[in-house]
Design a protein around this motif. Sequence first.
Motif, PDB file in Angstrom:
ATOM      1  N   GLN A  76       0.818  -1.208   0.000  1.00 28.61           N
ATOM      2  CA  GLN A  76       0.000   0.000   0.000  1.00 28.61           C
ATOM      3  C   GLN A  76       0.853   1.260   0.000  1.00 28.61           C
ATOM      4  O   GLN A  76       0.596   2.181  -0.767  1.00 28.61           O
ATOM      5  CB  GLN A  76      -0.933  -0.013   1.228  1.00 28.61           C
TER       6      GLN A  76
ATOM      7  N   TYR B  54      -5.040  -5.320  -1.563  1.00 27.17           N
ATOM      8  CA  TYR B  54      -4.622  -4.178  -0.743  1.00 27.17           C
ATOM      9  C   TYR B  54      -5.459  -2.937  -1.046  1.00 27.17           C
ATOM     10  O   TYR B  54      -5.641  -2.080  -0.173  1.00 27.17           O
ATOM     11  CB  TYR B  54      -3.118  -3.909  -0.886  1.00 27.17           C
TER      12      TYR B  54
ATOM     13  N   GLU C  59      -8.049   0.639   0.780  1.00 31.24           N
ATOM     14  CA  GLU C  59      -8.140   2.032   0.341  1.00 31.24           C
ATOM     15  C   GLU C  59      -9.561   2.426  -0.030  1.00 31.24           C
ATOM     16  O   GLU C  59      -9.791   3.556  -0.454  1.00 31.24           O
ATOM     17  CB  GLU C  59      -7.218   2.258  -0.856  1.00 31.24           C
TER      18      GLU C  59
ATOM     19  N   SER D 115      -3.093  -3.314   4.956  1.00 31.04           N
ATOM     20  CA  SER D 115      -3.365  -2.242   3.995  1.00 31.04           C
ATOM     21  C   SER D 115      -4.425  -1.284   4.525  1.00 31.04           C
ATOM     22  O   SER D 115      -4.354  -0.077   4.285  1.00 31.04           O
ATOM     23  CB  SER D 115      -3.798  -2.830   2.656  1.00 31.04           C
TER      24      SER D 115
ATOM     25  N   ALA E 267      -3.504   2.590   4.851  1.00 24.86           N
ATOM     26  CA  ALA E 267      -4.274   3.552   4.066  1.00 24.86           C
ATOM     27  C   ALA E 267      -4.969   4.564   4.952  1.00 24.86           C
ATOM     28  O   ALA E 267      -5.055   5.755   4.621  1.00 24.86           O
ATOM     29  CB  ALA E 267      -5.293   2.816   3.196  1.00 24.86           C
TER      30      ALA E 267
END
Length: 401
Positions: free
Chosen positions: A59, A147, A151, A320, A324
């Motif tokens: 990430q 990943y 996000e 991740s 994020a």
Amino acid sequence: MPIATGAAPAGDAARHRLVAATAGLVLLGLLWIMPDRDDLGRPLVLTCLLGAAFGVVLQRSRFCFWCIFRDWLEDRDPSGLLGLLAALAVGLVGYSLLFGIWVPAPAPGRLPPDAHVGPVSLTLAAGAFAFGVGMALSGSCISAHLYRLGEGAYGSLVALAGAVGGFVLGFLTWNTLYLVDLHRAVVIWLPAHLGHGGALALQLGALALIAAALLRSRRTSPEDPSPRSASATGGLLQRKWPAVTGGILIGWIALLAYLRSGPLGVTAELGSVARTLASTLDLLPEQLFGLDGLAGCATAIKSALWSRNGVFVAGLVLGSVAAARISGDYRATVPKMSELPRLFAGGLLLGWGAMVSLGCTVGVLLSGIMAGAASGWVFALFCLTGAYAGWLLRRQRLGRI
């Protein structure tokens, strides 16, 4: 993929920290309740932690095989590809040192334990090409779809659902492919023919030549590996990491994973879920010829809740999510209805390609090349060719990705 360039509003920052802390607590909860080892004695807790580290590095360094290839295609920016080469170089050196101890006298038919040294065949080439097209259509490889869930890229759920369907299609076509092609495929482990030193020198030389060609072809300045190339504000997890830094860290994670748990791979659990589902629905043939005896990302029918690859993938997604949220990269994006067929079709190709190739860009390309497998190089060549074809298709029909 958006990268935060300024300070987030105080409310948003607090919410991101809360979600990141929650992801950390979920990870700790998983580590608490999972058994220390699986049925084969492989460590699960360590594997989950390695998965979390892998997710953070992916990430923060934007280590998506499709994204870094597209950057070079469209902008002649080689930074991401140089990061990939760095990961391969670190892994090659580390694997070679281990193999020199475990298999001091390499010979044909004598392979290192559990390494992803797969057969070279037309099926591998076709699967890699399909996987590359699938990356272009869906916008990511399988590891990046995982990943990117952290996000807020909810379109990745559609692509991953398509990948499950693609695995089922792969199982349904496997026996035909085996009888036509795979039964005569050859397994080529380069150290068995060139020795450990010769294989390492050949592959590092190839990586150096590729790096030199990329640097000559660039239109933009290569990414500065120093911290100054990132945002000057924020902590380590709030800055974008240089691609080469990410690649070096991935190389080390791959080496540690192979030494203590097993080669890196992200498709075994996805494939096992697909195989179990298809078997439950009585869709699969009684026997899949030769499949379970080949090296790669194993896709056995699930007989236990906890699996090595399952906890690795869980750690990847949670890592991740935390990275994020802390960095401010989280952007909730819901695909338009018009995008769903493309995402699902791309996922189908990803799943089919990963199944017949016995892995993806992580399991075959990264782990395979690091192990000195010719199958890794073949996969890389045809996967990038497929990605280029998919890129041309999208530019002609759908515009810039």
